[in-house]
Scaffold this motif. Structure first.
Motif, PDB file in Angstrom:
ATOM      1  N   MET A 207      16.446  45.809  14.252  1.00 52.22           N
ATOM      2  CA  MET A 207      15.928  45.773  12.885  1.00 52.22           C
ATOM      3  C   MET A 207      14.966  46.937  12.622  1.00 52.22           C
ATOM      4  SD  MET A 207      15.293  41.748  12.004  1.00 52.22           S
ATOM      5  CE  MET A 207      15.343  42.078  10.241  1.00 52.22           C
ATOM      6  N   GLU A 208      14.154  47.250  13.607  1.00 55.28           N
ATOM      7  CA  GLU A 208      13.128  48.278  13.436  1.00 55.28           C
ATOM      8  C   GLU A 208      13.724  49.680  13.339  1.00 55.28           C
ATOM      9  OE1 GLU A 208       9.802  45.640  15.893  1.00 55.28           O
ATOM     10  OE2 GLU A 208      10.771  47.372  16.840  1.00 55.28           O
ATOM     11  N   THR A 209      14.824  49.919  14.052  1.00 52.62           N
ATOM     12  CA  THR A 209      15.430  51.258  14.024  1.00 52.62           C
ATOM     13  C   THR A 209      16.509  51.391  12.950  1.00 52.62           C
ATOM     14  OG1 THR A 209      16.986  50.590  15.772  1.00 52.62           O
ATOM     15  CG2 THR A 209      14.945  51.677  16.449  1.00 52.62           C
ATOM     16  N   GLU A 210      17.386  50.398  12.859  1.00 49.86           N
ATOM     17  CA  GLU A 210      18.509  50.504  11.928  1.00 49.86           C
ATOM     18  C   GLU A 210      18.041  50.592  10.479  1.00 49.86           C
ATOM     19  OE1 GLU A 210      21.158  47.271  12.695  1.00 49.86           O
ATOM     20  OE2 GLU A 210      21.397  47.802  14.815  1.00 49.86           O
ATOM     21  N   SER A 211      16.992  49.842  10.129  1.00 48.45           N
ATOM     22  CA  SER A 211      16.514  49.870   8.745  1.00 48.45           C
ATOM     23  C   SER A 211      16.018  51.261   8.370  1.00 48.45           C
ATOM     24  CB  SER A 211      15.409  48.831   8.550  1.00 48.45           C
ATOM     25  OG  SER A 211      14.346  49.044   9.456  1.00 48.45           O
ATOM     26  N   ARG A 212      15.378  51.950   9.275  1.00 50.46           N
ATOM     27  CA  ARG A 212      14.856  53.293   8.979  1.00 50.46           C
ATOM     28  C   ARG A 212      15.994  54.303   8.837  1.00 50.46           C
ATOM     29  NH1 ARG A 212      11.705  55.299  13.198  1.00 50.46           N
ATOM     30  NH2 ARG A 212      11.019  56.902  11.718  1.00 50.46           N
ATOM     31  N   LYS A 213      17.044  54.149   9.628  1.00 54.00           N
ATOM     32  CA  LYS A 213      18.194  55.046   9.475  1.00 54.00           C
ATOM     33  C   LYS A 213      18.910  54.785   8.155  1.00 54.00           C
ATOM     34  CE  LYS A 213      22.355  56.759  11.827  1.00 54.00           C
ATOM     35  NZ  LYS A 213      23.245  56.663  13.017  1.00 54.00           N
ATOM     36  N   LEU A 214      19.101  53.522   7.810  1.00 54.72           N
ATOM     37  CA  LEU A 214      19.791  53.158   6.566  1.00 54.72           C
ATOM     38  C   LEU A 214      19.043  53.660   5.336  1.00 54.72           C
ATOM     39  CD1 LEU A 214      20.647  49.544   7.638  1.00 54.72           C
ATOM     40  CD2 LEU A 214      22.380  51.189   6.888  1.00 54.72           C
ATOM     41  N   LEU A 215      17.722  53.603   5.372  1.00 58.17           N
ATOM     42  CA  LEU A 215      16.903  54.021   4.235  1.00 58.17           C
ATOM     43  C   LEU A 215      16.608  55.516   4.246  1.00 58.17           C
ATOM     44  CD1 LEU A 215      14.372  51.031   4.243  1.00 58.17           C
ATOM     45  CD2 LEU A 215      16.196  51.431   2.561  1.00 58.17           C
ATOM     46  N   GLY A 216      17.137  56.226   5.236  1.00 56.33           N
ATOM     47  CA  GLY A 216      16.890  57.651   5.351  1.00 56.33           C
ATOM     48  C   GLY A 216      17.725  58.491   4.396  1.00 56.33           C
ATOM     49  N   GLU A 217      17.449  59.796   4.402  1.00 61.18           N
ATOM     50  CA  GLU A 217      18.115  60.750   3.508  1.00 61.18           C
ATOM     51  C   GLU A 217      19.108  61.593   4.295  1.00 61.18           C
ATOM     52  OE1 GLU A 217      17.757  60.978   0.234  1.00 61.18           O
ATOM     53  OE2 GLU A 217      16.247  59.367   0.123  1.00 61.18           O
TER      54      GLU A 217
END
Length: 345
Positions: A207-217
């Motif tokens: 959850m901590e890593t995937e969410s940041r990749k998904l919300l990335g540019e």
């Protein structure tokens, strides 16, 4: 156009959901099923212990299950859906990509790889074009596309709506996850009845890593991960389906409850076959969403949100999604539809 599709791990929980979604699908045709060596060579209805609350489709029941190798899948299959355990997927999926197959995978391996698209189509459809980077770097004719973890899928669309409207600095989440997320034999009745388990191995990190990749540019060459700090605590509870999550956010700009509700309600869906009519359903009642009442909204493909409150520096809300539909099989099918729409099939 009808896309001929294969399913890796077809006898498991997510594989059965994939069959349920793909058999009546107007754009996909089930053309191959694979499973373990113990199941290979058997009719599907002999190999699978069917647990979905609709009958096995007749056309699928009579199919012969193949081994999970590229050689056992017909060359005219256009798209592979993978529901393999990650330990198997990390070996098998690249072999299929090297053999020229496009793989839409629910398995957790490779989700954080720089050149692997991790997509929720309504949130970051543009990331699908990482396929071009992937092919250049790996020399594949095929491609590997991932959907995120079922708990990550639940919270990211509401977070994306808030990030677009107000910006996000920090995210904290505590989950109440259904037993079906562990598979049919993942949690015994003696463990979970009259109980809650305050740890799910590896889930917090996902959850901590995937969410940041998904919300990335995505700039056409790489994804710059979102800069927010994300902290997760994952808990198993005795509901059958539907992950409920309590989320706290620190926002860059001030946000009222009504502004947050409007941001979520107005966050756009897509015009793909499996897209929900409305992506995020926002409840006014303080005791909603609830798994039993709200997990099946829009055929189990919507996200439900409620309990939105202002906090010191941000917002708190609850969200819910059907973990084996929106969070697993349905997410892979939606990615397959995106691949078709974008011309990769």
């Amino acid at each position: 156009m009808t896309v001929r599709a294969g399913i890796l791990g077809a006898t498991g929980a997510v594989g059965q959901r994939l069959i349920q979604l793909l058999e009546p699908h107007p754009e996909f045709e089930i053309a191959a099923l694979t499973a373990s060596e113990d199941s290979a060579g058997k009719r599907y209805d002999e190999a699978a212990k069917w647990r979905i609350d609709v009958p096995i489709p007749d056309s699928v029941a009579e199919m012969t299950v193949g081994a999970t190798t590229p050689e056992d899948v017909p060359d005219d299959v256009d798209l592979i859906f993978s529901s393999l355990p990650s330990s198997v997927g990390e070996e098998v999926e690249p072999a299929f990509c090297e053999a020229g197959y496009i793989v839409s995978s629910n398995s957790s391996n490779a989700r954080a790889d720089d050149d692997v698209p991790l997509t929720i189509p309504e949130v970051n459809a543009d990331h699908i074009d990482l396929i071009e980077v992937q092919r250049d770097e790996r020399g594949w004719d095929g491609a590997l596309v991932k959907n995120p973890n079922c708990s990550t899928i639940t919270m990211v669309p509401p977070l994306a709506a808030l990030d677009e409207a107000f910006g996000l600095d920090r995210i904290t989440v505590s989950t109440l996850q259904a037993v079906s997320g562990a598979g049919y034999s993942g949690v015994t009745s003696m463990e979970i009845i009259d109980n809650a388990i305050p740890h799910i191995g590896g889930e917090e990190r996902k959850m901590e890593t995937e969410s940041r990749k998904l919300l990335g540019e995505f700039d056409g060459a790489e994804v710059s991960w979102h800069g927010a700090r994300v902290d997760a605590s994952c808990n198993r509870i005795p509901t059958l389906d539907g992950h409920l999550e309590n989320v706290w956010t620190d926002t860059e700009a001030d946000a009222t409850v009504e502004e947050a509700k409007e941001a979520m309600r107005s966050y756009p869906t897509l015009d793909l076959h499996s897209s929900p009519e409305q992506l995020i359903h926002v409840f006014e009642q303080p005791d909603r969403p609830q798994p039993r009442l709200d997990r099946d909204a829009d055929n189990g493909m919507a996200i439900a949100a409620g309990g939105i409150q202002e906090t010191d520096g941000g917002l708190q809300f609850n969200c819910l999604a059907h973990n084996t539909l929106r969070g697993a099989a349905g997410a892979s099918v939606l990615n397959g539809e995106l691949l078709l729409e974008r011309g990769y099939l």
